[in-house]
Design an enzyme around this catalytic site. Sequence first.
Site, mmCIF file in Angstrom:
data_model
loop_
_atom_site.group_PDB
_atom_site.id
_atom_site.type_symbol
_atom_site.label_atom_id
_atom_site.label_comp_id
_atom_site.label_asym_id
_atom_site.label_seq_id
_atom_site.Cartn_x
_atom_site.Cartn_y
_atom_site.Cartn_z
ATOM 1 N NE ARG A 128 12.125 -8.943 14.439
ATOM 2 C CZ ARG A 128 11.887 -8.857 13.015
ATOM 3 N NH1 ARG A 128 13.045 -8.448 12.224
ATOM 4 N NH2 ARG A 128 10.749 -9.450 12.343
ATOM 5 C CG ASP A 129 6.769 -4.608 18.911
ATOM 6 O OD1 ASP A 129 7.289 -3.503 19.026
ATOM 7 O OD2 ASP A 129 5.702 -4.989 18.832
ATOM 8 C CG LEU A 130 11.470 -4.847 25.488
ATOM 9 C CD1 LEU A 130 10.413 -6.177 26.148
ATOM 10 C CD2 LEU A 130 12.849 -5.377 26.081
#
Length: 524
Positions: A48-50
């Site tokens: 969710r935070d790539l």
Amino acid sequence: MEYAPGGTLADYIQKRCNSLLDEDTILHFFVQILLALYHVHNKLILHRDLKTQNILLDKHQMIVKIGCRDPCYISPELCEGKPYNQKSDIWALGCVLYELASLKRAFEAANLPALVLKIMSGTFAPISDRYSPELRQLILHMLNLDPSKRPQLNEIMALPVCIRPLLNLYTDIGNVKMRRIEKPLSSMHTGPQGRQGGRVPTNRSRDGSVGLGSGKVHSLLLSSVYTWGSGISAPLRLPMLNTEVLQVSLGRTQRMGVTKSGRLITWEAPSVGSGEAGLPGVVEQMQPQFISRFLEGQSGVTIKSVSCGDLFTTCMTGWWTLLIFITPKIVEALLGYELVQMSCGASHVVAVTNEREVFAWGRGDNGRLGLGTQDSHNCPRQVCLPVEFEAQRVICGVDCSMIISTQYGIVACGSNRFNKLGLDIITAGEEPNPSDQLEEVNSYTHVQSAPLDSEKIIHIDIGTAHSVAVTERGECFTFGSNQHGQMGCSSRRSSRVPYLVPGLQGITMAACGDAFTLAIGSGE
């Protein structure tokens, strides 16, 4: 936490000053991020935070690690507040790949509402046509507004554009620190696109099993290799090309070995009629010489083990992949699995992974693949094993297969003629009733012949019409045909009951030829 002295991928891109990266470098970074994300998903975790700011580089700017939300990378479904899944990470991965190829973000705006509108429109500037159509198409697929149409990670890994960088990654990284990436192997051919399943493992197993004979490997450091039989009356030393051999394997038509440096060496008889003509009256040499050579076209691949079938060879590389020879071909269906051991029959292959999964393919006569039918399969199929059976080592015979479990039990499938697989129902050493005799089975079945059904078997090998098993106590049992005395009996015993070979103690390994048996002891 590890240090990342090379900074972030975002820093690396910024320092390029609009000087585009070559495609090899882009894919070198991308496949590492791909594998890391696959590992996260395999743990049932969404990242969710790539983003490039969360992708860290080592001091050589060669190895990347992903760390643990920047709105520029959020997916359309997140913008709409819809349920999300792993495909949202695929979108972010597509944004990262786009940024590597264009040196700028796919979606940027002065404020969040404008950014959401851009993302929801799905429009972005095309990347340079200096890059391959396959790379550009991959970006388009990952940045599809419909999550269901974005590819799975395992599908991305199986694409030809990613296979070679993955191979280069696992054969080069850690070996030559200052070199970024090798050129793709020009002679490596890949098969059709697409595969089913696959995983990126979290640890590496080491298999110390050894075996002798056709389709088996011998895992001792060898400074000399000898061959005999088939017209060679005495052991003949084979030329070694100034190298040490770690493994050898013998097929009907080939002799092959793996060197200490991970190269594949083959010993071939000279062509008929080669060399100068002999003088009249000169006696021809009775023992043919062999020519040794390294296999061409695999210099960029590190070979870990080799196993020979009748007219083919399989090799396991340092990156858990099978290569099929004569013409090298990657078995794409097994990319992402860690293969720890394999075996070749005359015309089929069985392999086991570090997760105790078993795959089989090739000729299916007699049910030798253990897939419940006698159908042949060109691509690996996962085998259904008995409940709570954990595969440790696979062994292929000419027309059958056997598996030893982590608890030293045995299952077998294929031809059971002469009870060479021990599948007859036998108790107390008595000959089985005709109704208790099995001639062949199409699925893996527990060995039922006493005492094999209760002994802890540490090693087993299969010949043409008989087999040999070594127990934890160092005892040696033979079972199957005794037409040539291969059971180890003083008489021509004809029985379907397993035979304890007398006078043998401390046996650690055994092997079967066509009509003979070999046992190796501890030397005590």
